[in-house]
Design an enzyme around this catalytic site. Structure first.
Site, PDB file in Angstrom:
ATOM      1  N   HIS A  70       0.745  -1.096   0.061  1.00 35.72           N
ATOM      2  CA  HIS A  70       0.014  -0.040   0.063  1.00 35.72           C
ATOM      3  C   HIS A  70       1.031   1.271   0.246  1.00 35.72           C
ATOM      4  O   HIS A  70       0.609   2.162  -0.769  1.00 35.72           O
ATOM      5  CB  HIS A  70      -0.858  -0.225   1.108  1.00 35.72           C
ATOM      6  CG  HIS A  70      -1.596   1.392   1.517  1.00 35.72           C
ATOM      7  ND1 HIS A  70      -3.168   1.290   1.295  1.00 35.72           N
ATOM      8  CD2 HIS A  70      -1.392   2.427   1.829  1.00 35.72           C
ATOM      9  CE1 HIS A  70      -3.618   2.392   1.237  1.00 35.72           C
ATOM     10  NE2 HIS A  70      -2.528   3.048   1.802  1.00 35.72           N
ATOM     11  N   GLU A  71       1.576   1.244   1.018  1.00 37.71           N
ATOM     12  CA  GLU A  71       2.690   2.553   1.196  1.00 37.71           C
ATOM     13  C   GLU A  71       3.687   2.656  -0.355  1.00 37.71           C
ATOM     14  O   GLU A  71       3.635   3.875  -0.555  1.00 37.71           O
ATOM     15  CB  GLU A  71       3.390   2.597   2.300  1.00 37.71           C
ATOM     16  CG  GLU A  71       2.656   2.457   3.673  1.00 37.71           C
ATOM     17  CD  GLU A  71       1.702   3.515   3.667  1.00 37.71           C
ATOM     18  OE1 GLU A  71       1.845   4.476   2.776  1.00 37.71           O
ATOM     19  OE2 GLU A  71       0.434   3.332   4.529  1.00 37.71           O
ATOM     20  N   GLU A  77      -5.988   6.727  -2.403  1.00 38.19           N
ATOM     21  CA  GLU A  77      -6.153   5.620  -1.733  1.00 38.19           C
ATOM     22  C   GLU A  77      -6.479   4.366  -2.022  1.00 38.19           C
ATOM     23  O   GLU A  77      -5.800   3.103  -1.920  1.00 38.19           O
ATOM     24  CB  GLU A  77      -7.074   5.887  -0.445  1.00 38.19           C
ATOM     25  CG  GLU A  77      -6.398   6.848   0.572  1.00 38.19           C
ATOM     26  CD  GLU A  77      -5.131   6.197   1.378  1.00 38.19           C
ATOM     27  OE1 GLU A  77      -5.432   4.984   1.687  1.00 38.19           O
ATOM     28  OE2 GLU A  77      -4.170   6.774   1.585  1.00 38.19           O
ATOM     29  N   HIS A 100       1.744   4.458  -3.044  1.00 35.13           N
ATOM     30  CA  HIS A 100       1.557   5.799  -2.978  1.00 35.13           C
ATOM     31  C   HIS A 100       2.799   6.484  -3.592  1.00 35.13           C
ATOM     32  O   HIS A 100       2.533   7.458  -4.069  1.00 35.13           O
ATOM     33  CB  HIS A 100       1.473   6.319  -1.270  1.00 35.13           C
ATOM     34  CG  HIS A 100       0.079   6.307  -0.645  1.00 35.13           C
ATOM     35  ND1 HIS A 100      -1.040   6.863  -1.348  1.00 35.13           N
ATOM     36  CD2 HIS A 100      -0.193   5.748   0.361  1.00 35.13           C
ATOM     37  CE1 HIS A 100      -1.955   6.392  -0.608  1.00 35.13           C
ATOM     38  NE2 HIS A 100      -1.461   5.767   0.352  1.00 35.13           N
ATOM     39  N   HIS A 140      -9.321   7.789   2.734  1.00 35.87           N
ATOM     40  CA  HIS A 140      -9.657   6.473   3.182  1.00 35.87           C
ATOM     41  C   HIS A 140     -11.092   5.905   3.037  1.00 35.87           C
ATOM     42  O   HIS A 140     -11.316   4.836   2.829  1.00 35.87           O
ATOM     43  CB  HIS A 140      -9.087   6.379   4.536  1.00 35.87           C
ATOM     44  CG  HIS A 140      -7.787   6.622   4.815  1.00 35.87           C
ATOM     45  ND1 HIS A 140      -7.180   7.776   5.312  1.00 35.87           N
ATOM     46  CD2 HIS A 140      -6.575   5.671   4.765  1.00 35.87           C
ATOM     47  CE1 HIS A 140      -5.862   7.916   5.077  1.00 35.87           C
ATOM     48  NE2 HIS A 140      -5.351   6.681   4.956  1.00 35.87           N
TER      49      HIS A 140
END
Length: 534
Positions: free
Chosen positions: A342-343, A366, A346, A435
């Protein structure tokens, strides 16, 4: 460095250094970029080009069939145009189309009524938290609204109840003082802060030998490294956290008694994400330049109250690192593989479409991280962390059913008390935490990949999994779904992407990959309709 707290008066004059755009060496003067620049001149109307506009190359994608896609950031008389980016699409030297969100060639008068100090005061008042640094970044043309307006960009660093650990971009109308938009460049995994690895068992991982032992540096993946935040608050340690070392190259003991355990999860998670992007899409690191980034484990994050270890975050440019909280009484250290995926995503989003972190674009930002974090989990296919369409389920200390998670992709609202949206609202998103506005994007991807099928461990009916009663939605499988979404994200999405534009762009991506009217194309259309995006 230590971000030393200090009192900020309303008459702050000092400006901060401008946040640099990512540099793409060799791309700006590539043959594809030069051809695209010619097309900007020849087809200006298609880009809503104004005579005062300038363009700088952000990214270049060249398909196997020779089609070229060149992404530009826009300026107007030297001022950045926020939301003015454009992607020029061509083949065999012939202009095909342009992706853009800007709707007009109209530009505002560049004489502000207010001063930079007025804008700083407006941003500081809205932030309503503990300020550590605040300053004007200068004038910009803000083009994410109905029409472009002159605005001041203000950077605010500090901590507030609303934004937590924050490095904010504010856009203040230079004539009225109204807050036009704001978002945090620190992109977190969770909406709120509530090696012998912790989550993956014993796994092999790449390290680097040094005199007297080993260090958590991966020379095969761009020198990415993992560091120990030593239990400190991240703003105090992000530039000084030491790379972890070990004498015998055996890291951790599968428990929290050794920081090396959670560090191993993070190190493997980043390596797995790197391998996923390279194996599936041919992407060589976050910025596609072969350069790794640093990960910092064992840290806390500031919030409206006491610092919390219950979060993880990607710190965008100029920082470019990932941070993982040390956990809480309810959460283990936040280093699960889908969180790492996920990170890191980004970062990929920042390097490509650069989706803003507000409105529809924030939700898509997101959702993109949730989608590819999930696909990384499937790519890892680790028996101790069975792949699924839940985000962060492994981080909960108490999860006897295995169904507690930060987010569900199949019915997003059911994971967080209906704060996340299952379906796209007719008016779109404004002022909603990304989110929660990510829900329709996550929901779409689940239906595209799997169809209206109950996920293992749950008991949903097909009608509960769609928003429009279309219980016959059929999935095309994860491989085709991820390829369509990645192409749309990196080739067609722009920074101000809306959900309806994402529908059009994923349909274009499906056409590119599988053909117009193909089963994959039809499935994309049907899945978006099933979450209310038409």
């Amino acid at each position: 460095m230590h971000l030393q707290a200090r009192l900020i008066s309303v008459a702050v004059l000092a400006g901060l250094a401008s946040v640099a755009m990512p540099a793409f060496a060799g791309k700006a003067d590539s043959p594809a970029a030069l051809r695209a620049k010619d097309m900007l001149a020849a087809h200006g109307a298609a880009m809503h080009r104004n005579a005062g506009d300038g363009f700088a190359v952000r990214d270049v994608v060249v398909d196997r069939d020779g089609a070229e896609h060149v992404r530009f950031d826009r300026t107007y008389r030297g001022l950045p145009v926020i939301g003015g980016d454009v992607v020029v699409h061509s083949r065999n030297g012939q202009f095909r189309d342009a992706s853009k969100s800007l709707k007009t060639s109209e530009r505002p008068n560049l004489k502000p009524v207010l001063s930079a100090d007025d804008a700083v005061l407006a941003a500081g008042t809205d932030f309503a938290g503990k300020l550590e640094d605040i300053g004007s970044q200068g004038l910009v043309v803000y083009a994410r609204g109905a029409k472009p307006v002159l605005a001041f960009e203000v950077r605010v660093r500090g901590v507030s109840k609303r934004d937590g650990e924050a490095d904010m971009r504010y856009f203040i109308d230079a004539n009225s003082g109204k807050v036009l938009d704001r978002w945090n460049i620190i992109h977190t995994a969770a909406a709120t802060g509530v090696g012998q690895t912790l989550f993956l068992g014993d796994v092999s991982m790449t390290t680097d030998s040094i005199s007297g032992g080993y260090q958590l540096v991966d020379p095969t993946r761009g020198g990415g490294n993992t560091r120990d935040g030593q239990g400190k608050e991240i703003s105090r340690v992000y530039s000084s956290a030491p790379i972890m070392t070990d004498a015998d190259n055996n890291w951790g003991n599968n428990t929290e008694s050794l920081v090396a355990s959670e560090a191993s999860d993070a190190h493997v998670g980043v390596a797995t994400t790197w391998d996923y992007y390279k194996s599936v899409f041919g992407r060589n690191g976050i910025y596609n330049d072969g350069v790794g980034v640093k990960s910092i484990v064992n840290v806390t994050f500031r919030s409206g109250g006491p610092a919390t270890g219950g979060n993880a975050a990607w710190y965008g440019a100029p920082y470019k690192f990932m941070a993982y909280g040390l956990g809480t009484s309810s959460w283990y250290p936040v280093v699960a593989v889908d969180v790492a995926g996920h990170e890191m995503t980004h970062g990929v989003t920042e390097a490509t479409s650069n989706l803003a972190y507000s409105g529809d674009a924030g939700g898509l930002n997101e959702a993109s991280s949730d989608i590819f974090g999930t696909m990384v989990e499937y790519f890892a296919n680790n028996a101790t962390d069975t792949p699924d369409y839940m985000i962060g389920e492994k981080i909960y200390r108490s999860n006897p059913t295995g169904r507690t998670a930060l987010r569900y992709m199949f019915r997003p609202g059911d994971a967080d008390g209906n704060r996340s949206y299952n379906c796209y609202p007719a008016a779109g998103f404004a002022g909603i935490d990304p989110h929660y506005s990510s829900g329709p994007g996550n929901h779409f991807f689940y239906l595209l990949a799997e169809g209206a099928v109950n996920p293992a461990g749950f008991s949903y009916t097909a009608s509960q999994l769609v928003c429009n009663g279309d219980t016959g939605v059929t999935g095309i499988g994860r491989d085709a779904a991820q390829r369509i979404y990645y192409r749309a994200l990196t080739v067609y999405f722009t920074s101000n992407e809306t959900y309806p534009q994402a529908r059009a762009h994923t349909l274009q991506a499906a056409t590119d990959l599988y053909g117009a009217g193909s089963a994959q194309y039809n499935a994309v259309a049907r899945a978006w309709s099933a979450v209310g995006v038409n």
